[in-house]
Design an enzyme around this catalytic site. Structure first.
Site, short mmCIF file in Angstrom:
data_model
loop_
_atom_site.label_atom_id
_atom_site.label_comp_id
_atom_site.label_asym_id
_atom_site.label_seq_id
_atom_site.Cartn_x
_atom_site.Cartn_y
_atom_site.Cartn_z
N LYS A 259 11.80 -3.11 -10.43
CA LYS A 259 11.77 -1.85 -9.68
C LYS A 259 11.38 -0.73 -10.63
O LYS A 259 12.01 -0.53 -11.67
CB LYS A 259 13.13 -1.57 -9.06
CG LYS A 259 13.14 -0.36 -8.13
CD LYS A 259 14.42 -0.28 -7.32
CE LYS A 259 14.39 0.85 -6.31
NZ LYS A 259 15.60 0.89 -5.46
N VAL B 58 5.19 -5.48 -3.98
CA VAL B 58 5.63 -6.16 -2.76
C VAL B 58 6.31 -5.18 -1.81
O VAL B 58 6.39 -5.43 -0.60
CB VAL B 58 6.58 -7.32 -3.11
CG1 VAL B 58 7.89 -6.79 -3.69
CG2 VAL B 58 6.87 -8.19 -1.89
N ALA B 59 6.80 -4.06 -2.33
CA ALA B 59 7.47 -3.06 -1.50
C ALA B 59 7.33 -1.71 -2.18
O ALA B 59 7.29 -1.62 -3.41
CB ALA B 59 8.94 -3.40 -1.30
N SER B 60 7.23 -0.68 -1.36
CA SER B 60 7.07 0.67 -1.89
C SER B 60 7.91 1.63 -1.06
O SER B 60 7.84 1.61 0.17
CB SER B 60 5.60 1.10 -1.87
OG SER B 60 5.44 2.39 -2.38
N ALA B 61 8.70 2.42 -1.77
CA ALA B 61 9.54 3.42 -1.10
C ALA B 61 9.24 4.78 -1.68
O ALA B 61 8.38 4.93 -2.55
CB ALA B 61 11.02 3.06 -1.26
N ASP C 217 23.35 2.74 2.28
CA ASP C 217 21.93 2.89 2.68
C ASP C 217 21.49 1.61 3.39
O ASP C 217 20.47 1.01 3.04
CB ASP C 217 21.07 3.16 1.45
CG ASP C 217 19.73 3.80 1.81
OD1 ASP C 217 19.60 4.27 2.96
OD2 ASP C 217 18.82 3.83 0.97
#
Length: 525
Positions: free
Chosen positions: A154, A128-131, A289
Site C-alpha cells: 500500500k 489492483v486497487a486505488s483509493a 470504515d
C-alpha cells in the site's frame, strides 16, 4: 504566492460547481433573493440532463482525491443527505483513478532506500486497487527463512499533506458560507462535518498507524473464526508505504457470486452483526470504515465463508464507561424499557438534570416503537438516528464525540445487512450477544478478573505494612497515653469496618449468584 495558489484553487472549484450544476443543490436553498437570482442566471444554457446525484459524484471525482474522500465521508451521513445522493456517493468508495506506477515505485524506493527489484521477488506495476489516500500493488516477498509469500503493498499518494491543508481551508470557508446563508445550513452543520473529515483524513495519512490498527484488530479477532485480517510485515512498514499479507476473497458486494459458491448469505449477515458487537462491546476497538470496498469473503476451503477486512486507517475506541453505558442503552431498547433509556441519559449528564423523565421517555418511545418486530428491509437505521437527533436537539442532548464513529459504523452495518439479507432482524440478532455480555460484566467472572487485576498492587503493599508499623512505633512520643487511646479507638473502628466488609462481601457473593441465576431466567423476557 500561497494566496494566489489558494485563489486559483478556489476559482477552479467554483468553475466545477457551475459546470456540473451543483449550484442548484446549494444556491436553491439560500434565503437571500440575490443569490436565488444568481442561481437562475447561472443555469442558462447548461446540459443538466444527468441526475443531480450523478453530477455531484462526477464533480467530486474531477476535483481530486481530497474531495473524493469527503464524498465518502458524506455518504455515511444518511441522517443528513437525501437517499439518492447518499447512494451515488457510496460509489466513490472504490472508483478513484490510480496515480502513476512510476511514482509508486519511487515512493517505495525512497521509503526503504533500495531498488524495488531488490526488495521484492516480483512487483506488479499495475495497481489492483486505488483509493483517495493510497493505492495497492501486489508483489511477492522472500522471507528470512527463504520462503516466498504473496504480499500487498500500500503506497500513499505523494504530496498529499499540502493539498489536504489547502483544500480543507477552502472547505472551512465554504462551510461557513453555507451555514450563514442557507436555510438548511444550521441543520446540516457543515463546519462540524468538515472538522470531522479533517480528523479522519489526517489519521489516515500515517500508514504505520494503520498497520498498528490492523495488528491490534488481528489479535482481538483471533479465536473468533469469523474474520481474517492481514498480517503486517513490520520490516517493511513506513509512514508512506506498508507491506502486508495478501488476502484472497470475493468482494462482499458480489452477492450472486457468493451465493453461487455456496456461501450461507443469511449466516454471513448474522456474522457481520456479531463481529460489530464483539468489537464494540468486548474490545472497545472497532473497524470504523466498513464500507463494501473494504470487505471481502473468503472462498478458500479452510476459511470458507469468513469475512476479510481491509483498510484500517479509521478505527474507533470506547472506554469501559462508554461500553457499559451503550450496553445498558441497547439492553433497555431491546426490552423496550424507554423509561430506563431516559434515566440513563439524565444519569450520564447527556441532558440537563431538570429534564422530566416522562417527557423524554415519551419522545424516545415515539421514535423507536414503530421499528420493532420488522425486518431490516422495512426500516432504516439512518431514519431512526435522524429522528433521535431531532429529539436530542429538543431536549438539548449533547452528542458525544466518541460515538460519532460508532454511528457511522452502524450505518455501514445496516447497508451491508440490507444487501446480504433484507429479512435480517438486527434487534433479535444482537440480543443474545448483549445478554451474554451483560452477564459477564456483572457476574462472578468479572469480579474475579477485577480482583486479579488489582492483586499486584496489594501484593506490593502488604509486605511493607510491618516495616511501616515498626517505623511508626519507633517515633518519639510526647503524649503516649493520648496516642494509645487514639490508636485503640482507631483499632476498634478498623475491626468494626473489617467485620462489616466481611459480611458485605459474603452477601455480595451470594447476591451475585442469585442475580446471575435470575438474569439467566428473566433477562430479555
Amino acid at each position: 504566492m500561497m494566496r494566489w495558489g489558494r485563489f486559483g484553487r478556489g476559482a477552479f472549484i467554483v468553475f466545477i460547481v457551475l459546470r456540473y450544476g451543483l449550484d442548484e443543490l446549494v444556491l436553491s436553498s439560500f434565503q437571500k433573493p440575490w443569490i436565488k437570482l444568481l442561481a437562475r442566471v447561472l443555469s442558462v444554457g447548461r446540459d443538466l440532463r444527468s441526475p443531480r446525484a450523478v453530477r455531484l459524484r462526477e464533480a467530486l471525482e474531477r476535483l481530486g482525491p481530497i474531495f473524493v474522500k469527503f464524498g465518502q465521508v458524506l455518504s455515511t451521513r444518511r441522517d443528513l443527505l437525501a437517499p439518492d445522493i447518499a447512494e451515488e456517493l457510496a460509489k466513490l468508495q472504490d472508483r478513484v483513478p490510480p496515480f502513476s506506477s512510476a511514482i509508486a515505485v519511487a515512493s517505495i524506493e525512497r521509503a526503504f532506500g533500495r531498488p524495488v527489484d531488490d526488495i521484492f521477488e516480483s512487483f506488479e506495476r499495475e495497481p489492483v486497487a486505488s483509493a483517495s489516500i493510497a493505492q495497492v500493488h501486489f508483489a511477492t516477498l522472500r522471507g528470512k527463512s527463504g520462503d516466498v509469500r504473496e504480499v500487498a503493498v500500500k503506497v500513499l499518494r505523494p504530496g498529499m499533506l499540502p493539498v489536504i491543508d489547502k483544500d480543507l481551508s477552502l472547505m472551512r470557508m465554504m462551510a461557513g458560507w453555507v451555514e450563514s446563508l442557507s436555510t438548511d445550513g444550521k441543520r446540516l452543520k457543515p463546519r462540524e462535518v468538515v472538522a470531522e473529515f479533517d480528523k479522519y483524513l489526517h489519521d489516515e495519512l500515517d500508514l504505520v498507524r494503520e498497520a498498528a490498527n490492523a495488528a491490534q484488530l488481528r489479535r482481538n479477532m483471533q479465536g473468533l473464526d469469523l474474520v481474517l485480517i492481514p498480517e503486517m510485515i513490520w520490516d517493511f512498514c513506513h509512514p508512506e508505504v506498508i507491506v502486508m499479507q495478501r488476502m484472497h476473497g470475493v468482494p462482499i458486494s458480489q452477492v450472486d457470486r457468493l451465493r453461487e459458491a455456496g456461501v450461507d448469505i443469511p449466516k454471513l449477515a448474522r456474522d457481520g452483526v456479531t463481529l460489530f458487537f464483539t468489537q464494540v462491546f468486548r474490545d472497545g476497538f472497532f473497524h470504523a470504515d466498513m464500507h463494501p470496498g473494504n470487505i471481502q469473503v473468503s472462498l478458500a476451503p479452510e476459511t470458507f465463508g469468513r469475512y476479510i477486512s481491509l483498510d484500517f486507517g479509521i478505527v474507533g475506541t470506547l472506554t469501559e464507561y462508554d461500553k457499559e453505558y451503550l450496553a445498558q442503552n441497547f439492553t433497555a431498547f431491546f426490552r423496550r424499557d424507554y423509561k430506563r433509556v431516559a434515566e440513563l441519559h439524565i444519569e450520564s449528564g447527556w441532558v440537563p438534570a431538570e429534564t422530566r423523565v416522562d417527557e423524554l421517555e415519551s419522545a424516545i418511545r415515539a421514535v423507536c416503537e414503530p421499528y420493532f418486530d420488522r425486518p431490516l428491509k422495512e426500516i432504516s437505521l439512518g431514519m431512526v438516528l435522524m429522528r433521535l437527533f431531532q429529539t436530542s436537539r429538543r431536549f438539548q442532548v449533547e452528542i458525544q464525540p466518541q460515538l460519532v464513529l460508532l454511528q457511522k459504523t452502524l450505518l455501514n452495518i445496516e447497508g451491508l445487512g440490507r444487501d446480504l439479507d433484507p429479512e435480517l432482524d438486527l434487534w433479535s440478532t444482537a440480543k443474545p450477544f448483549l445478554e451474554t455480555w451483560m452477564l459477564e460484566q456483572i457476574g462472578p467472572k468479572k469480579l474475579w478478573e477485577e480482583l486479579k487485576s488489582q492483586a499486584p498492587h496489594y501484593a506490593k503493599l502488604l509486605p511493607q505494612l510491618p516495616r511501616l508499623l515498626s517505623d511508626y512505633l519507633k517515633q518519639p512520643r510526647t503524649n503516649d497515653a493520648a496516642q494509645i487511646e487514639h490508636l485503640l479507638a482507631e483499632q476498634r473502628r478498623t475491626n468494626k469496618l473489617l467485620q462489616t466488609l466481611i459480611y458485605v462481601g459474603l452477601g455480595f457473593v451470594v447476591s451475585l449468584a442469585v442475580l446471575q441465576l435470575a438474569m439467566h431466567l428473566q433477562l430479555f423476557m
